[in-house]
Design a protein around this motif. Structure first.
Motif, PDB file in Angstrom:
ATOM      1  N   ARG A  20       0.856  -1.090   0.130  1.00 40.30           N
ATOM      2  CA  ARG A  20       0.055  -0.171   0.003  1.00 40.30           C
ATOM      3  C   ARG A  20       0.806   1.200   0.053  1.00 40.30           C
ATOM      4  NH1 ARG A  20      -3.852  -0.028   4.826  1.00 40.30           N
ATOM      5  NH2 ARG A  20      -5.081   1.365   3.937  1.00 40.30           N
ATOM      6  N   GLY A  21       0.541   2.241  -0.919  1.00 33.15           N
ATOM      7  CA  GLY A  21       1.168   3.631  -0.538  1.00 33.15           C
ATOM      8  C   GLY A  21       0.669   4.569   0.237  1.00 33.15           C
ATOM      9  N   VAL A  22       1.693   5.313   0.885  1.00 32.34           N
ATOM     10  CA  VAL A  22       1.158   6.301   1.663  1.00 32.34           C
ATOM     11  C   VAL A  22       0.019   7.220   0.892  1.00 32.34           C
ATOM     12  CG1 VAL A  22       1.899   8.354   3.183  1.00 32.34           C
ATOM     13  CG2 VAL A  22       3.233   6.209   3.069  1.00 32.34           C
ATOM     14  N   PHE A  23       0.103   7.534  -0.240  1.00 28.49           N
ATOM     15  CA  PHE A  23      -0.541   8.431  -1.032  1.00 28.49           C
ATOM     16  C   PHE A  23      -1.604   7.708  -1.860  1.00 28.49           C
ATOM     17  CE2 PHE A  23       2.759  11.094   0.471  1.00 28.49           C
ATOM     18  CZ  PHE A  23       2.098  12.008   0.809  1.00 28.49           C
ATOM     19  N   ASP A  72      -3.181   1.241  -3.816  1.00 26.09           N
ATOM     20  CA  ASP A  72      -3.364   0.075  -3.132  1.00 26.09           C
ATOM     21  C   ASP A  72      -3.171  -1.200  -3.859  1.00 26.09           C
ATOM     22  OD1 ASP A  72      -4.866   1.011  -1.232  1.00 26.09           O
ATOM     23  OD2 ASP A  72      -6.674   1.502  -2.231  1.00 26.09           O
ATOM     24  N   LYS A  73      -2.726  -2.104  -2.930  1.00 23.87           N
ATOM     25  CA  LYS A  73      -2.510  -3.509  -3.569  1.00 23.87           C
ATOM     26  C   LYS A  73      -3.882  -4.065  -4.399  1.00 23.87           C
ATOM     27  CE  LYS A  73      -1.753  -5.553   0.406  1.00 23.87           C
ATOM     28  NZ  LYS A  73      -1.157  -6.571   1.308  1.00 23.87           N
ATOM     29  N   PRO A  74      -3.656  -4.777  -5.312  1.00 23.11           N
ATOM     30  CA  PRO A  74      -4.786  -5.233  -6.084  1.00 23.11           C
ATOM     31  C   PRO A  74      -5.758  -6.006  -5.044  1.00 23.11           C
ATOM     32  CG  PRO A  74      -3.044  -6.150  -7.210  1.00 23.11           C
ATOM     33  CD  PRO A  74      -2.523  -5.093  -5.956  1.00 23.11           C
ATOM     34  N   GLY A  75      -7.181  -6.186  -5.364  1.00 21.18           N
ATOM     35  CA  GLY A  75      -7.843  -7.045  -4.330  1.00 21.18           C
ATOM     36  C   GLY A  75      -8.884  -6.199  -3.473  1.00 21.18           C
ATOM     37  N   GLY A  76      -8.765  -5.059  -3.530  1.00 23.16           N
ATOM     38  CA  GLY A  76      -9.779  -4.422  -2.830  1.00 23.16           C
ATOM     39  C   GLY A  76      -9.462  -4.143  -1.308  1.00 23.16           C
ATOM     40  N   TRP A  77     -10.561  -3.537  -0.554  1.00 28.48           N
ATOM     41  CA  TRP A  77      -9.923  -3.281   1.005  1.00 28.48           C
ATOM     42  C   TRP A  77      -9.493  -4.531   1.621  1.00 28.48           C
ATOM     43  CZ3 TRP A  77     -12.790  -5.488   5.016  1.00 28.48           C
ATOM     44  CH2 TRP A  77     -14.107  -6.051   4.748  1.00 28.48           C
ATOM     45  N   LEU A  78     -10.054  -5.591   1.365  1.00 25.30           N
ATOM     46  CA  LEU A  78      -9.811  -6.925   2.118  1.00 25.30           C
ATOM     47  C   LEU A  78      -8.230  -7.235   1.818  1.00 25.30           C
ATOM     48  CD1 LEU A  78     -11.387  -8.701   3.748  1.00 25.30           C
ATOM     49  CD2 LEU A  78     -11.541 -10.434   1.931  1.00 25.30           C
ATOM     50  N   LEU A 114      -6.794   1.828   8.862  1.00 26.43           N
ATOM     51  CA  LEU A 114      -7.133   0.659   9.577  1.00 26.43           C
ATOM     52  C   LEU A 114      -7.906  -0.265   8.845  1.00 26.43           C
ATOM     53  CD1 LEU A 114      -6.870   1.822  13.402  1.00 26.43           C
ATOM     54  CD2 LEU A 114      -5.076   1.238  11.837  1.00 26.43           C
ATOM     55  N   ALA A 115      -8.876   0.260   8.259  1.00 26.47           N
ATOM     56  CA  ALA A 115      -9.823  -0.686   7.750  1.00 26.47           C
ATOM     57  C   ALA A 115      -9.342  -0.878   6.239  1.00 26.47           C
ATOM     58  CB  ALA A 115     -11.291  -0.082   7.593  1.00 26.47           C
ATOM     59  N   GLY A 116      -8.440  -0.362   5.727  1.00 29.00           N
ATOM     60  CA  GLY A 116      -7.813  -0.695   4.483  1.00 29.00           C
ATOM     61  C   GLY A 116      -8.590  -0.132   3.253  1.00 29.00           C
ATOM     62  N   THR A 117      -9.389   0.982   3.481  1.00 30.23           N
ATOM     63  CA  THR A 117     -10.280   1.645   2.468  1.00 30.23           C
ATOM     64  C   THR A 117      -9.663   3.040   2.367  1.00 30.23           C
ATOM     65  OG1 THR A 117     -11.595   2.576   4.051  1.00 30.23           O
ATOM     66  CG2 THR A 117     -12.322   0.507   3.424  1.00 30.23           C
ATOM     67  N   ARG A 118      -8.653   3.482   2.993  1.00 33.61           N
ATOM     68  CA  ARG A 118      -8.039   4.576   2.744  1.00 33.61           C
ATOM     69  C   ARG A 118      -6.543   4.694   2.944  1.00 33.61           C
ATOM     70  NH1 ARG A 118     -12.380   6.013   1.210  1.00 33.61           N
ATOM     71  NH2 ARG A 118     -13.609   7.757   1.406  1.00 33.61           N
ATOM     72  N   SER A 119      -5.747   5.456   2.190  1.00 34.23           N
ATOM     73  CA  SER A 119      -4.393   5.408   2.403  1.00 34.23           C
ATOM     74  C   SER A 119      -4.267   6.264   3.602  1.00 34.23           C
ATOM     75  CB  SER A 119      -3.557   6.061   1.354  1.00 34.23           C
ATOM     76  OG  SER A 119      -3.874   7.403   1.197  1.00 34.23           O
ATOM     77  N   ALA A 120      -3.002   6.513   4.055  1.00 34.49           N
ATOM     78  CA  ALA A 120      -2.727   7.223   5.242  1.00 34.49           C
ATOM     79  C   ALA A 120      -2.803   8.933   4.893  1.00 34.49           C
ATOM     80  CB  ALA A 120      -1.161   7.131   5.676  1.00 34.49           C
ATOM     81  N   ALA A 121      -2.498   9.256   3.644  1.00 36.75           N
ATOM     82  CA  ALA A 121      -2.655  10.595   3.323  1.00 36.75           C
ATOM     83  C   ALA A 121      -4.077  10.940   2.990  1.00 36.75           C
ATOM     84  CB  ALA A 121      -1.738  10.847   2.195  1.00 36.75           C
ATOM     85  N   GLU A 122      -4.829  10.077   2.652  1.00 39.39           N
ATOM     86  CA  GLU A 122      -6.222  10.211   2.611  1.00 39.39           C
ATOM     87  C   GLU A 122      -7.044  10.414   3.829  1.00 39.39           C
ATOM     88  OE1 GLU A 122      -6.542   7.628  -1.525  1.00 39.39           O
ATOM     89  OE2 GLU A 122      -7.106   6.718  -0.108  1.00 39.39           O
TER      90      GLU A 122
END
Ligand code: FE
Length: 506
Positions: free
Chosen positions: A109-112, A115-121, A260-268
């Protein structure tokens, strides 16, 4: 105020977004060659090496990354010797770069927002940081290091740009420690007049800890000290004076739940609050020369000021003047949010706030802050003469928009005379898009008078959208006239920061 525009021939919209976008194509190939296509002549007394860093890959095996700041760091070195110039580029062979290139896909996952492929999971509870080493590169203490602010530097061979590995600065950093990408070199830090390199790291939280490091010319640690400031801190750059390290704590908050939920990057998850004040924090330096002399003066205390400043990434310079400390910084009214569904290539420049150069005067006696707009043309990447860092100075050089108002890609270099208010502009519009200008002072001959503050050259990389290739321009820093254009055989994606050393690594 007078304003001289050396290339004012483009009056209508100076850029096409489709042209600008192509400067964000990946450059996967690594090159080594003497530059043989040159307009003009490289000054014989320009000696040394320009190092620059920036994202080299904007995709991993065809899978686009979400934001250029997530792109793998690629170093370019242009070495000047006897009127010739040699080009070399190498990716920083970080653990993440090697793993993703081997796998042929995005693994981190990138800070900005990448995302890795495969969605939030697939991204849920994956908090590994990919140290992408893409923000700056600096040669100090005989070592070349690629910097990325959230983790430790990577050491590189300055001759070959080969990656030597993660670097703890001789044990100063522990594995995983942050080290900012904006070191400042104080030209006269120690009692003997030696320079020192000052840099910081941030540990953000409910209260954020700023740790400062000062290094001698041989790379040895001179000082390490820390200060805690209440609240979350997202601080990219700082400024120094002989007595202070200066931080702008912009009014942002961080809500980690979606991260934490994987739906947003840190910067978002960072939110800017334009109605809240920016804190200006002055942390006293623990320089050897000051330690004894200033224990009972105002210079021994931390000073905190508040101002409505907007968001600051970069400072041009700072200096002390009587009871005041003056800080010149590029400010934005708003921090453009990194949007999960957004595409940076589709940036609508007219819809986002441009950066402007402001001067802040903080008064140590009264606690007040005055601010004044120095330059209202859209600008970024400020630089000053290296001997003037932390000192009263006259000239700042910045990347700038071609048009005098509004927001637009950087296509020009502006020279701001902070004494007279005069401006000079060198523009590459409509075909060219510029990166950070680097000022290189001309070395005075031993028997000559001290040279003027603008005696030297401005080096700037320009993406030529008419040929999809980049060029390095050498401008005369005095009048911004073009001395030489070095045509590269390829393009170089838009970079971030770099530095110049008088050692030639050809
Ligand atoms: Fe920066």
């Amino acid at each position: 105020m007078t304003s001289v525009e050396l290339n004012p021939s483009v009056f209508e919209k100076s850029y096409q977004r489709e042209d600008w976008q192509r400067g964000y194509n990946s450059l996967a190939q690594e090159f080594d060659y003497w530059i043989d296509e040159i307009d003009g002549e490289i000054p014989a007394d320009l000696k040394g090496t320009l190092f620059r860093n920036g994202p080299g890959l904007l995709d991993v095996n065809g899978n686009p990354i979400h934001h250029p700041f997530d792109g793998d760091g690629m170093i370019c070195a242009i070495a000047f010797q006897n009127g010739r110039a040699h080009f070399r580029n190498r990716f920083v062979k970080t653990e993440g770069y090697l793993a993703e290139q081997a796998a042929g896909k995005i693994l981190y996952r990138g800070v900005f927002g990448t995302d890795k492929p495969g969605g939030w999971l697939a991204n849920l509870l994956d908090f590994r940081l990919k140290n992408i080493a893409n923000t700056n590169v600096v040669y100090w203490g005989g070592k070349l290091r690629a910097l990325w602010e959230a983790a430790e530097p990577h050491a590189l061979d300055p001759r070959t740009l080969e990656t030597l590995g993660l670097d703890t600065l001789d044990g100063v950093l522990k594995p995983g420690d942050a080290f900012a990408a904006h070191p400042r070199i104080d030209p006269g830090c120690a009692a003997d007049g030696d320079a020192c390199l000052v840099n910081f790291s941030i540990k953000p939280g409910l209260s954020s800890t700023i740790t400062l490091y000062e290094f001698a010319p041989d790379g040895k640690l001179l000082q390490k000290y820390a200060h805690s400031t209440p609240g979350f801190a997202f601080i990219h750059d700082f400024a120094i004076t002989p007595h202070y390290c200066i931080f702008f704590q912009n009014p942002v908050t961080f809500n980690p739940l979606n991260f934490l939920a994987g739906t947003r990057s840190a910067a978002e998850c960072i939110q800017f609050h334009p109605d809240k004040p920016t804190k200006i924090v002055l942390i006293p330096r623990r320089g050897a020369a000051d330690k004894a002399a200033h224990q009972t003066t105002p210079h021994a205390q931390v000073h905190t000021f508040e101002t409505l400043s907007g968001f600051v990434f970069h400072h041009a310079n700072a200096f002390e003047e009587g009871d005041e400390v003056v800080i010149d910084s590029v400010c934005y009214e708003d921090l453009p949010a990194v949007e999960p569904e957004g595409d940076f290539r589709q940036t609508d420049f007219d819809a986002i706030a441009p950066g402007h150069l402001w001067r802040f005067r903080v008064n140590l006696q009264t606690g007040t802050v005055d601010r004044q707009l120095l330059e209202d043309r859209c600008c970024e990447f400020p630089v000053v003469h290296p001997a003037k860092v932390g000192r009263a100075y006259r000239y700042a050089y910045l990347g700038a928009a071609h048009a005098p108002t509004g927001n637009a890609p950087l296509q020009a270099v502006i020279k701001v005379d902070t004494h007279s208010g005069d401006r000079l502009l060198w523009s590459a519009a409509p075909w060219g898009y510029v990166g950070e200008p680097i000022f290189v002072p001309r070395s005075p001959s031993p028997d000559s008078e001290p040279s003027a503050e603008d005696d030297g050259w401005v080096l700037v990389m320009v993406f030529d959208s008419s040929r999809d290739r980049s060029s390095l321009f050498i401008l005369d820093a005095h009048d911004l006239s073009q001395i030489a254009r070095l045509h590269l055989k390829h393009h170089v994606p838009y970079g971030l920061h770099g530095s110049f050393t008088s050692e030639c690594f050809a």
